[in-house]
Design a protein around this motif. Structure first.
Motif, PDB file in Angstrom:
ATOM      1  N   LYS A  48       4.209  55.432 -14.037  1.00  0.00           N
ATOM      2  CA  LYS A  48       5.284  56.219 -13.441  1.00  0.00           C
ATOM      3  C   LYS A  48       4.974  56.548 -11.986  1.00  0.00           C
ATOM      4  CE  LYS A  48       8.285  60.140 -14.167  1.00  0.00           C
ATOM      5  NZ  LYS A  48       8.733  61.191 -15.051  1.00  0.00           N
ATOM      6  N   ALA A  49       3.731  56.904 -11.702  1.00  0.00           N
ATOM      7  CA  ALA A  49       3.339  57.208 -10.323  1.00  0.00           C
ATOM      8  C   ALA A  49       3.478  55.974  -9.431  1.00  0.00           C
ATOM      9  CB  ALA A  49       1.907  57.724 -10.289  1.00  0.00           C
ATOM     10  N   ALA A  50       3.056  54.829  -9.942  1.00  0.00           N
ATOM     11  CA  ALA A  50       3.161  53.589  -9.172  1.00  0.00           C
ATOM     12  C   ALA A  50       4.620  53.212  -8.955  1.00  0.00           C
ATOM     13  CB  ALA A  50       2.422  52.460  -9.886  1.00  0.00           C
ATOM     14  N   PHE A  51       5.446  53.450  -9.971  1.00  0.00           N
ATOM     15  CA  PHE A  51       6.875  53.143  -9.841  1.00  0.00           C
ATOM     16  C   PHE A  51       7.529  54.033  -8.792  1.00  0.00           C
ATOM     17  CE2 PHE A  51      11.265  54.153 -11.162  1.00  0.00           C
ATOM     18  CZ  PHE A  51      11.834  52.926 -10.883  1.00  0.00           C
ATOM     19  N   LEU A  52       7.181  55.320  -8.803  1.00  0.00           N
ATOM     20  CA  LEU A  52       7.750  56.246  -7.820  1.00  0.00           C
ATOM     21  C   LEU A  52       7.320  55.884  -6.397  1.00  0.00           C
ATOM     22  CD1 LEU A  52       7.463  59.650  -9.716  1.00  0.00           C
ATOM     23  CD2 LEU A  52       9.527  58.303  -9.259  1.00  0.00           C
ATOM     24  N   LYS A  75      15.156  44.707  -9.199  1.00  0.00           N
ATOM     25  CA  LYS A  75      13.729  44.941  -9.424  1.00  0.00           C
ATOM     26  C   LYS A  75      13.465  46.386  -9.825  1.00  0.00           C
ATOM     27  CE  LYS A  75      11.832  41.325  -6.431  1.00  0.00           C
ATOM     28  NZ  LYS A  75      11.036  40.608  -7.422  1.00  0.00           N
ATOM     29  N   VAL A  76      14.113  47.323  -9.134  1.00  0.00           N
ATOM     30  CA  VAL A  76      13.937  48.743  -9.457  1.00  0.00           C
ATOM     31  C   VAL A  76      14.410  49.015 -10.877  1.00  0.00           C
ATOM     32  CG1 VAL A  76      14.790  51.060  -8.939  1.00  0.00           C
ATOM     33  CG2 VAL A  76      14.018  49.591  -7.093  1.00  0.00           C
ATOM     34  N   SER A  77      15.555  48.468 -11.224  1.00  0.00           N
ATOM     35  CA  SER A  77      16.124  48.702 -12.544  1.00  0.00           C
ATOM     36  C   SER A  77      15.219  48.165 -13.645  1.00  0.00           C
ATOM     37  CB  SER A  77      17.501  48.041 -12.627  1.00  0.00           C
ATOM     38  OG  SER A  77      18.045  48.183 -13.905  1.00  0.00           O
ATOM     39  N   ARG A  78      14.720  46.968 -13.462  1.00  0.00           N
ATOM     40  CA  ARG A  78      13.871  46.356 -14.491  1.00  0.00           C
ATOM     41  C   ARG A  78      12.531  47.067 -14.606  1.00  0.00           C
ATOM     42  NH1 ARG A  78      15.266  39.917 -13.504  1.00  0.00           N
ATOM     43  NH2 ARG A  78      17.391  40.071 -14.285  1.00  0.00           N
TER      44      ARG A  78
END
Length: 92
Positions: A48-52, A75-78
């Motif tokens: 989650k941290a890496a995604f943010l 990409k963000v959605s997937r």
């Protein structure tokens, strides 16, 4: 080979922009890879941290024209779906 002065200048500008865009694209790939590695490791908090961190990089790349906006959104959605699935499976 460029003959006119303006064509020579254009080739110089293109070379500079190419370097900048390569750096931006590489940066985006690094952030996306960090998210994917965190997902693969199974660490929901790290993912989650890496995604943010990756989300604004993708948006920035799209706004600068390095990525198409639809590509960045996809990409963000997937990635978001994968991170969410990981966090749901971690709590279950």
């Amino acid at each position: 080979m460029a003959n006119t002065t303006s064509a020579k200048k254009a080739t110089r500008k293109i070379a500079r922009r190419t370097d900048v865009n390569k750096a931006r694209r590489s940066r985006v790939r690094t952030f996306v890879r960090q998210v994917e590695e965190a997902i693969a490791s199974g660490d929901a908090d790290k993912a989650k941290a890496a995604f943010l961190a990756a989300q604004p990089e993708l948006a920035r790349a799209a706004s600068k024209g390095v990525l198409h906006s639809n590509t960045a959104s996809r990409k963000v959605s997937r990635l978001a779906a994968r991170v969410k699935a990981l966090s749901v499976s971690a709590t279950a």
